[in-house]
Design an enzyme around this catalytic site. Sequence first.
Site, PDB file in Angstrom:
ATOM      1  N   ALA A 101       0.885  -1.285  -0.060  1.00 41.92           N
ATOM      2  CA  ALA A 101      -0.043   0.012  -0.002  1.00 41.92           C
ATOM      3  C   ALA A 101       0.802   1.308  -0.002  1.00 41.92           C
ATOM      4  CB  ALA A 101      -0.910   0.049   1.301  1.00 41.92           C
ATOM      5  N   PRO A 102       0.215   2.310  -0.676  1.00 42.42           N
ATOM      6  CA  PRO A 102      -0.897   2.569  -1.317  1.00 42.42           C
ATOM      7  C   PRO A 102      -0.923   1.982  -2.714  1.00 42.42           C
ATOM      8  CG  PRO A 102       0.105   4.525  -1.459  1.00 42.42           C
ATOM      9  CD  PRO A 102       0.997   3.511  -0.647  1.00 42.42           C
ATOM     10  N   GLY A 103       0.072   1.179  -3.051  1.00 39.96           N
ATOM     11  CA  GLY A 103      -0.235   0.536  -4.530  1.00 39.96           C
ATOM     12  C   GLY A 103       0.559   1.267  -5.664  1.00 39.96           C
ATOM     13  N   ASP A 114       9.481  -3.472  -0.307  1.00 40.64           N
ATOM     14  CA  ASP A 114       9.431  -2.220  -0.052  1.00 40.64           C
ATOM     15  C   ASP A 114       9.070  -1.565   1.295  1.00 40.64           C
ATOM     16  OD1 ASP A 114       9.536   0.657  -0.404  1.00 40.64           O
ATOM     17  OD2 ASP A 114       7.663   0.821  -1.893  1.00 40.64           O
ATOM     18  N   CYS A 129      13.061   4.490   0.789  1.00 40.14           N
ATOM     19  CA  CYS A 129      13.167   5.886   0.804  1.00 40.14           C
ATOM     20  C   CYS A 129      14.144   6.517   1.560  1.00 40.14           C
ATOM     21  CB  CYS A 129      11.951   6.473   0.521  1.00 40.14           C
ATOM     22  SG  CYS A 129      10.530   6.151   1.624  1.00 40.14           S
TER      23      CYS A 129
HETATM   24  C1  LIG Z   1       7.167   2.228   2.117  1.00 42.52           C
HETATM   25  S1  LIG Z   1       5.170   1.732   2.261  1.00 42.52           S
HETATM   26  C2  LIG Z   1       5.268   0.625   0.612  1.00 42.52           C
HETATM   27  C3  LIG Z   1       4.645   1.665  -0.499  1.00 42.52           C
HETATM   28  C4  LIG Z   1       4.230   0.942  -1.709  1.00 42.52           C
HETATM   29  N1  LIG Z   1       5.114  -0.038  -2.009  1.00 42.52           N
HETATM   30  C5  LIG Z   1       4.058   1.922  -2.792  1.00 42.52           C
HETATM   31  O1  LIG Z   1       4.792   2.111  -3.723  1.00 42.52           O
HETATM   32  O2  LIG Z   1       3.046   2.508  -2.865  1.00 42.52           O
HETATM   33  C6  LIG Z   1       5.464   0.319   3.332  1.00 42.52           C
HETATM   34  C7  LIG Z   1       4.087  -0.399   3.523  1.00 42.52           C
HETATM   35  O3  LIG Z   1       4.361  -1.786   4.125  1.00 42.52           O
HETATM   36  C8  LIG Z   1       3.425  -1.919   5.023  1.00 42.52           C
HETATM   37  N2  LIG Z   1       4.009  -2.858   5.817  1.00 42.52           N
HETATM   38  C9  LIG Z   1       5.135  -3.057   6.749  1.00 42.52           C
HETATM   39  N3  LIG Z   1       5.251  -3.991   7.397  1.00 42.52           N
HETATM   40  C10 LIG Z   1       4.437  -5.175   6.601  1.00 42.52           C
HETATM   41  C11 LIG Z   1       4.456  -6.271   6.873  1.00 42.52           C
HETATM   42  N4  LIG Z   1       5.088  -7.197   7.883  1.00 42.52           N
HETATM   43  N5  LIG Z   1       3.632  -6.851   6.152  1.00 42.52           N
HETATM   44  C12 LIG Z   1       2.855  -6.447   5.372  1.00 42.52           C
HETATM   45  N6  LIG Z   1       2.861  -5.027   4.969  1.00 42.52           N
HETATM   46  C13 LIG Z   1       3.890  -4.251   5.913  1.00 42.52           C
HETATM   47  C14 LIG Z   1       3.155  -0.655   5.659  1.00 42.52           C
HETATM   48  O4  LIG Z   1       1.659  -0.548   6.221  1.00 42.52           O
HETATM   49  C15 LIG Z   1       3.213   0.312   4.375  1.00 42.52           C
HETATM   50  O5  LIG Z   1       2.001   0.383   3.968  1.00 42.52           O
END
Ligand SMILES: C[S@@+](CC[C@H](N)C(=O)[O-])C[C@H]1O[C@@H](n2cnc3c(N)ncnc32)[C@H](O)[C@@H]1O
Length: 430
Positions: A237-239, A304, A357
């Site tokens: 998320a957010p995708g 990510d 990031c």
């Molecule tokens: C940096 S953001 C990702 C951004 C996304 N890849 C994008 O490009 O829109 C990190 C995300 O990882 C989720 N997250 C962190 N630890 C996680 C876990 N153990 N399992 C699933 N999601 C996780 C967080 O809630 C957050 O939404």
Amino acid sequence: MSKFNHSVKVPTQYKVAAKILRTALEKQKSIKSLIFEEKHARIGSLHAVLRIYSENRGAVDRAIEESGLLKENPKLDSILAKVLVTELIFGRGLLNGDSRPVQTVRTFKERLQQAISGTGFQKKELNPRYVRINTNLHSVPEALEYLARNEWRRKEFDSDISYADFLAAIRTLEENEFMMDLNVEGVLIFHHKTSHYWACHDLVKSKMFILQNKATCLAAELLAPPSGATVLDMCAAPGMKTLHISNVMKNQGRIYAVEQSKDRFKALCDITELAGCKIVNPILADALTIGPEQCPDVEYILVDPSCSGNGMQNRFKVCEEQKDDKRLFKLAGLQIKILSHAMSAFPNVKRIVYCTCSLWKEENEQVVQRCLQLNPSFKLLNCKKALRNKWTNVGDKEYVKIGKNCLYCLPDQDLTDGIFLAMFEKVNED
Ligand SMILES: C[S@@+](CC[C@H](N)C(=O)[O-])C[C@H]1O[C@@H](n2cnc3c(N)ncnc32)[C@H](O)[C@@H]1O
């Protein structure tokens, strides 16, 4: 008799900007959320002046100090002075109204300019606005045709242009021009002054065009899953990257998109649906609990994870961010767990891209190093080579065999957000 008319009020936009800046400085709060909370109608102008202050705050503060503005006018509010000097010297170049603070700063214009020119300082230009074509909804030629119809001029360059010349071309983009990106297909580059225009654009709202910084597009570019592949996006998320991966795969194959936060999961589902992704299978779960039972035949994985985010340029900074070792240690622990899980739990995986990031090595080279120690059946691929060597900044070479293979996007040099990327390949066990 005083030459100032005390009944003239300071324009509201300056007062509100000063109020936000004061709260941000005193309470270390995010300027972005303070602007968001503000009910002021002219959010655009507030945003602009505070953004310019955050980019040039060293020079603004020095100019105020060296010109003697506050020393000679002890009643002038120091925060309002920062806002007014930013607007007069670094922003629009003029101030509205005839209130006393405005007139005072105006009379110092020359001294402020002199104070700056003596330091050899140059105003920091903002980085360009990147707009990605969502090829789920229209093709690159269709998008280019749309831009031509709307009088955008394409700035062309030779296909064998060097990366340095390409960056130089971006720096001289006119406001009515755009360029195609050199590294990522479908990414368009516009002058930073078009940011507001694009943020309000109907085709951005309908997800035909995606506002996505070029640096974050490198993840899907490097992962490069072919059409029909099976991909796992572990922190989705957010995708934004999920959607980009679906574009790279021409919307054919399967993407398991895992997200553990309920609210962010909803955003992931909404965005990927609106953006026409037909191959995304969203999963609300902790990625550490996901294995080949829920996500069979995974060949490509994007990791990510949550990170300190200190490379993000849309975070207004009005004071130096302190390195928080405890927080970094905790984040790095989770990053190692997730990346290591990606490497060990999916038997058919061929390639993994890890990105953050963050510009801290604790979340980057050190995570990569630890995961390679824990998972010797993986090796790093050279990211720079994958970009046909059209790149400059790599990781820290003190991390032998690691640094040179990883990639950094650096805001001042690559004109992007600050991002770190590493790409792993499963070594053939035979
Ligand atoms: C940096 S953001 C990702 C951004 C996304 N890849 C994008 O490009 O829109 C990190 C995300 O990882 C989720 N997250 C962190 N630890 C996680 C876990 N153990 N399992 C699933 N999601 C996780 C967080 O809630 C957050 O939404």
